[in-house]
Design a protein around this motif. Structure first.
Motif, mmCIF file in Angstrom:
data_model
loop_
_atom_site.group_PDB
_atom_site.id
_atom_site.type_symbol
_atom_site.label_atom_id
_atom_site.label_comp_id
_atom_site.label_asym_id
_atom_site.label_seq_id
_atom_site.Cartn_x
_atom_site.Cartn_y
_atom_site.Cartn_z
ATOM 1 N N VAL A 1 20.826 21.941 17.658
ATOM 2 C CA VAL A 1 21.237 20.819 17.925
ATOM 3 C C VAL A 1 20.116 19.925 17.097
ATOM 4 O O VAL A 1 19.222 20.192 16.964
ATOM 5 C CB VAL A 1 21.252 20.682 19.341
ATOM 6 C CG1 VAL A 1 22.134 21.552 20.207
ATOM 7 C CG2 VAL A 1 19.831 20.558 19.979
ATOM 8 N N VAL A 2 20.682 18.719 17.151
ATOM 9 C CA VAL A 2 19.952 17.628 16.444
ATOM 10 C C VAL A 2 19.678 16.372 17.293
ATOM 11 O O VAL A 2 20.725 15.976 18.137
ATOM 12 C CB VAL A 2 20.535 17.032 15.371
ATOM 13 C CG1 VAL A 2 19.852 16.177 14.652
ATOM 14 C CG2 VAL A 2 20.950 18.305 14.255
ATOM 15 N N ASN B 1 23.516 16.327 19.306
ATOM 16 C CA ASN B 1 24.525 16.702 18.400
ATOM 17 C C ASN B 1 24.469 17.916 17.928
ATOM 18 O O ASN B 1 23.291 18.383 17.598
ATOM 19 C CB ASN B 1 24.695 15.473 17.402
ATOM 20 C CG ASN B 1 24.948 14.281 17.765
ATOM 21 O OD1 ASN B 1 24.392 13.594 18.398
ATOM 22 N ND2 ASN B 1 26.329 13.669 17.487
ATOM 23 N N ALA B 2 25.426 18.858 17.896
ATOM 24 C CA ALA B 2 25.432 20.010 17.182
ATOM 25 C C ALA B 2 25.206 20.139 15.794
ATOM 26 O O ALA B 2 25.594 19.180 14.989
ATOM 27 C CB ALA B 2 26.960 20.588 17.390
ATOM 28 N N LEU B 3 24.277 20.803 15.571
ATOM 29 C CA LEU B 3 23.684 20.791 14.034
ATOM 30 C C LEU B 3 24.757 21.167 13.074
ATOM 31 O O LEU B 3 24.971 20.222 12.139
ATOM 32 C CB LEU B 3 22.755 22.288 13.794
ATOM 33 C CG LEU B 3 22.192 22.342 12.407
ATOM 34 C CD1 LEU B 3 21.423 20.958 11.803
ATOM 35 C CD2 LEU B 3 21.284 23.593 12.199
ATOM 36 N N LEU B 4 25.835 21.983 13.226
ATOM 37 C CA LEU B 4 26.653 22.484 12.310
ATOM 38 C C LEU B 4 27.632 21.341 11.999
ATOM 39 O O LEU B 4 28.381 21.018 11.248
ATOM 40 C CB LEU B 4 27.403 23.819 12.327
ATOM 41 C CG LEU B 4 26.116 24.979 11.907
ATOM 42 C CD1 LEU B 4 26.890 26.246 12.415
ATOM 43 C CD2 LEU B 4 25.539 24.825 10.911
ATOM 44 N N GLU B 5 28.576 20.914 13.390
ATOM 45 C CA GLU B 5 29.511 20.185 13.644
ATOM 46 C C GLU B 5 29.176 18.538 13.593
ATOM 47 O O GLU B 5 30.079 17.716 13.316
ATOM 48 C CB GLU B 5 30.542 20.473 14.589
ATOM 49 C CG GLU B 5 31.154 21.991 14.603
ATOM 50 C CD GLU B 5 30.181 23.116 14.944
ATOM 51 O OE1 GLU B 5 29.293 22.804 15.448
ATOM 52 O OE2 GLU B 5 30.630 24.257 14.611
ATOM 53 N N GLY B 6 28.248 18.345 14.154
ATOM 54 C CA GLY B 6 27.636 17.089 14.443
ATOM 55 C C GLY B 6 28.159 16.494 15.692
ATOM 56 O O GLY B 6 27.966 15.197 16.011
ATOM 57 N N ASP B 7 28.764 17.113 16.465
ATOM 58 C CA ASP B 7 29.490 16.561 17.600
ATOM 59 C C ASP B 7 28.816 16.524 18.694
ATOM 60 O O ASP B 7 27.793 17.317 18.958
ATOM 61 C CB ASP B 7 30.876 17.139 17.916
ATOM 62 C CG ASP B 7 30.887 18.749 18.206
ATOM 63 O OD1 ASP B 7 30.177 19.259 17.846
ATOM 64 O OD2 ASP B 7 31.845 19.363 18.744
ATOM 65 N N VAL B 8 29.213 15.929 19.811
ATOM 66 C CA VAL B 8 28.177 15.607 20.952
ATOM 67 C C VAL B 8 28.351 16.733 21.909
ATOM 68 O O VAL B 8 29.312 17.581 22.108
ATOM 69 C CB VAL B 8 28.768 14.527 21.896
ATOM 70 C CG1 VAL B 8 27.838 14.540 23.198
ATOM 71 C CG2 VAL B 8 28.717 13.243 21.021
ATOM 72 N N PRO C 1 16.192 23.674 17.393
ATOM 73 C CA PRO C 1 16.669 22.823 16.292
ATOM 74 C C PRO C 1 17.579 23.672 15.531
ATOM 75 O O PRO C 1 18.335 22.896 14.555
ATOM 76 C CB PRO C 1 15.269 22.500 15.498
ATOM 77 C CG PRO C 1 14.409 23.583 15.906
ATOM 78 C CD PRO C 1 14.813 23.880 17.380
ATOM 79 N N TYR D 1 28.848 14.004 11.591
ATOM 80 C CA TYR D 1 28.217 13.472 10.551
ATOM 81 C C TYR D 1 28.947 12.333 9.759
ATOM 82 O O TYR D 1 30.133 12.294 10.327
ATOM 83 C CB TYR D 1 27.994 14.747 9.410
ATOM 84 C CG TYR D 1 26.943 15.533 9.956
ATOM 85 C CD1 TYR D 1 25.465 15.221 9.723
ATOM 86 C CD2 TYR D 1 27.185 16.775 10.571
ATOM 87 C CE1 TYR D 1 24.485 16.191 10.068
ATOM 88 C CE2 TYR D 1 26.103 17.475 11.032
ATOM 89 C CZ TYR D 1 24.790 17.402 10.870
ATOM 90 O OH TYR D 1 23.842 17.978 11.592
ATOM 91 N N HIS E 1 29.877 10.805 16.790
ATOM 92 C CA HIS E 1 30.483 11.893 17.145
ATOM 93 C C HIS E 1 30.457 12.919 15.959
ATOM 94 O O HIS E 1 31.173 14.172 16.317
ATOM 95 C CB HIS E 1 32.015 11.505 17.229
ATOM 96 C CG HIS E 1 32.246 10.263 17.970
ATOM 97 N ND1 HIS E 1 31.973 10.194 19.459
ATOM 98 C CD2 HIS E 1 32.610 9.076 17.798
ATOM 99 C CE1 HIS E 1 32.269 8.887 19.840
ATOM 100 N NE2 HIS E 1 32.733 8.457 18.895
#
Ligand code: HEM
Ligand code: SF4
Lengths: 555, 102
Positions: free
Chosen positions: B59-60, B13-20, B56, A52, A50
């Motif tokens: 997203v990751v 996953n979003a690059l900045l927030e890391g969320d789905v 990129p 980092y 969910h």
């Protein structure tokens, strides 16, 4: 208490500066994810399900109050107000945003902390007995040698691209609380006729192919230690398989070549490199040791403790489960359980971190420890201060009296957070703890360690749990395999599988059946679960698990 | 015999927030699985995945996840994707606590 040298501070500051730029370059597109990933992993930054996750090393599990308060501050400023203490003596923050991570690392550096080598194919954060420097049964404090190894291994040019990660644990006591036999190298400090040396255990590890470490050398002197370790890592660096990541750990190398051949190769290599160690490492060791000098313990009488112990049953129960013998008889080692029934094992809120920091500062020579069992320890407290400590803990929801009991469960993050997971672990731990709390049975059951992993990587140490639980994905459904008889101590053993696994709904009743079988079969309340298991074997437990369930279902 | 293609969504996953996040039919990244494009054709799925992987800077780790048509847009097939669209089960954190969109 020890402190950073200018060299260390500059080293960490430089690393943080580099990483800040790397993050910037990733965000502005100059670095691809493939380029960035190894860099972020080198700095403890993972991408989980969910969000980092930032993994911060707590070397040999030792923290002071200032560091603990800074962790609380980081949790509030950049995370969701809590942190998760792990089996590797790390703390993990589950919700950082990429842009904030450089600031978090700078905040850590302010209190001499960092996330270097918490990941990647390097020699990882060296772990040590969480009772180090305090335990009554200790030969010597394992932390100075852990620090020596860290300095030798951090950025060691030969060891930055090892076949795989490499984990070292040190115990200073014959009673192994550091799980040394499940590490790539486990060191046990031993005393031979008044001379301190090291027993070197090699090739332990959990994960996909669990193995108990084997003794490589019975006694290595302080002078020989670093060259000897360097020889071990070198031999593996050359022999270790890079073709198959499931066969790359040293446990497989030892298994494939045999301990005798590895020993011969290590000795050959050792002879070659020994002359290049001039003895500077031993001088350094002496300096580090001085930095870990034991605190000046206070003397007072213990009447207040004795009175509270006699008068207050809640306090008494907490003392009986959560205290361990200190080398000074009027002191105690107090464990703070992060396993309140129904809570997430290993989690502490920022508020709780501050309470623990205050207690350490006021009563505990400013020392805190994190155990691989995901609890926090006040290693040096005078017994007369225990009633006040207990009262403060109670107020903060930290006075659970369950250390070593069935609800003191190790659980990895599992599928609630971990991208590698095949099933959840946390809810299983929560349900088991809640269930046995409702049954009011856990003190009756006594010493019983349950360890849960959410996949075969075994971060939750399930193979060495008295009862181990491994969460798997069976055709798209969570399924839990049970092992019995594991042991993480000096008598280490891997648990044996009971048979087919259980669904998420069935696993807690299954554990209950195992525990009831134990209560039925034990000789006396003094015979702990593991002893009963060793005496009667798997059979009766299997019957309880599978046939009784069957009988109930058929009724 | 080649296995029959099952419907997919592109997720990452979003690059900045890391969320789905999920890829929509109109090339946005959404936080809501229900707004994702449900892809029923294998060749199209590969194209959409390439489209996702080609971003990129947003997203990751883009991949194709099994999904099925529900009453309110795509729904997860596997429990892992159920957790990814909801958040952890021990706290009300993550998606279940947020409603904002990109
Ligand atoms: C917090 C406890 C620490 C203590 C007590 C400590 C102590 C020391 C000492 C005494 C030295 C020798 C310096 C000299 O003789 O000039 C040293 C060097 C070193 N430290 Fe630390 N240190 C700590 C933390 C760290 C950290 C956080 C890192 C980096 C991750 C680190 C990496 C190193 C390295 C690589 C050296 C070798 C320097 C060289 O090549 O000469 N140390 N440290
Ligand atoms: S054991 Fe598996 S699920 Fe648990 S933390 Fe480790 S990798 Fe993740």
């Amino acid at each position: 208490m020890y402190d950073y040298t200018d060299f260390d501070a500059a080293f960490v500051a430089e690393r943080n500066r580099q990483f800040r730029e790397q993050v910037e370059r990733r965000i502005n597109g100059a670095l691809t994810e493939d380029e960035f990933k190894p860099l972020r992993l080198m700095n403890g930054l993972y991408l989980q399900l969910h969000a980092y996750m930032l993994r911060v090393a707590i070397p040999y599990g030792t923290l002071n109050s200032r560091q603990m308060r800074q962790l609380a501050h980081i949790a509030e400023q950049w995370d969701k107000g809590y942190g998760h203490f792990t089996t590797r003596q790390n703390i993990q923050f589950n919700w950082p945003r990429l842009r904030d991570v450089p600031d978090m690392l700078d905040a850590l550096a302010e209190v001499n902390m960092h996330a270097i080598q918490t990941s990647g194919n390097t020699i990882r954060n060296v772990t040590a007995d969480h009772f180090a420097g305090a335990a009554a049964d200790e030969v010597a404090d394992p932390r100075p040698v852990a620090e020596l190894i860290r300095q030798w291994s951090t950025d060691h040019p030969e060891f930055q691209f090892l076949p795989r990660k490499f984990k070292i644990a040190v115990t200073g006591s014959p009673n192994d609380r550091a799980v040394t036999r499940a590490h790539d190298i486990g060191l046990q400090i031993v005393d031979r006729d008044g001379t301190i040396g090291y027993r070197v255990i090699v090739g332990g590890g959990l994960g996909r192919t669990p193995m108990i470490g084997k003794v490589l050398a019975d006694f290595v002197t302080q002078y020989d230690l670093l060259p000897y370790l360097e020889a071990v890592v070198s031999v593996w660096n050359l022999l270790g398989r890079r073709d198959n990541k499931y066969k790359s750990r040293i446990k497989i190398t030892v298994h494939e070549h045999g301990i005798d051949e590895i020993r011969a190769r290590v000795e050959e290599r050792f002879k070659l490199i020994r002359p290049s160690f001039s003895g500077v490492d031993v001088e350094l060791f002496e300096r580090i040791k001085a930095a870990f000098a034991p605190p000046a313990l206070n003397t007072a009488d213990t009447a207040a403790f004795d009175a509270a112990y006699a008068a207050d049953p809640v306090f008494r129960s907490w003392c009986d489960t959560n205290l361990s013998p200190h080398r000074a008889p009027d002191h105690a080692i107090a464990q703070i359980s992060l396993k309140a029934h129904g809570a997430t094992p290993g989690d502490a809120t920022a508020e709780q971190m501050r309470v623990m920091a205050d207690l350490a500062e006021t009563y505990g020579h400013d020392e805190l420890r994190i155990s691989h069992e995901q609890n926090v320890i006040l290693p040096h407290v005078h017994k007369s201060d225990l009633p006040a400590i207990h009262a403060a803990l109670k107020e903060a929801g930290l006075a659970t009296a369950n250390i070593g009991l069935i609800s003191d469960i190790i659980a990895c993050p599992g599928m609630d957070y971990c991208a590698l997971a095949t099933a959840r672990s946390i809810p299983i731990a929560q349900e088991i703890a809640t269930r046995f709390e409702a049954l009011k049975l856990e003190h009756e059951i006594g010493d019983l360690k349950i360890k849960i992993s959410g996949c075969i990587n075994a971060c939750g140490h399930h193979h060495v749990g008295h009862i181990g639980i491994l969460g798997l994905d069976r055709a798209g459904v969570e399924n839990y395999q049970i092992t019995l008889g594991g042991d993480h101590t000096q008598t280490a053993e891997l648990g044996q599988r009971t048979g087919p696994g259980f669904s998420a709904d069935e696993i807690v009743p299954a554990i209950e059946r195992i525990v009831h079988a134990y209560l039925d079969y034990r000789d006396s309340p003094d015979e702990a679960f593991l002893q009963t298991y060793r005496r009667i074997g798997m059979g009766p437990f299997k019957t309880a698990l599978y046939e009784e369930a069957h009988a109930h279902a058929a009724q | 015999m080649p296995r029959e293609f099952t419907p997919k969504v592109v997720t990452a996953n979003a690059l900045l927030e890391g969320d789905v996040v999920y890829l929509t039919a109109d090339d946005r990244w959404t936080r809501h699985l229900s707004e994702a494009e449900l892809i029923t054709d294998e060749a199209h799925a590969q194209l959409r995945l390439l489209h996702g992987e080609g971003q990129p800077d947003h997203v990751v780790g883009a991949y194709l996840a099994d999904a099925r048509q529900g009453l309110d847009g795509p729904e997860p097939v596997h429990f892992r994707e159920e957790f990814r669209r909801t958040g952890p089960s021990n706290y009300r954190h993550g998606k279940q606590a947020e409603t904002r969109d990109v």
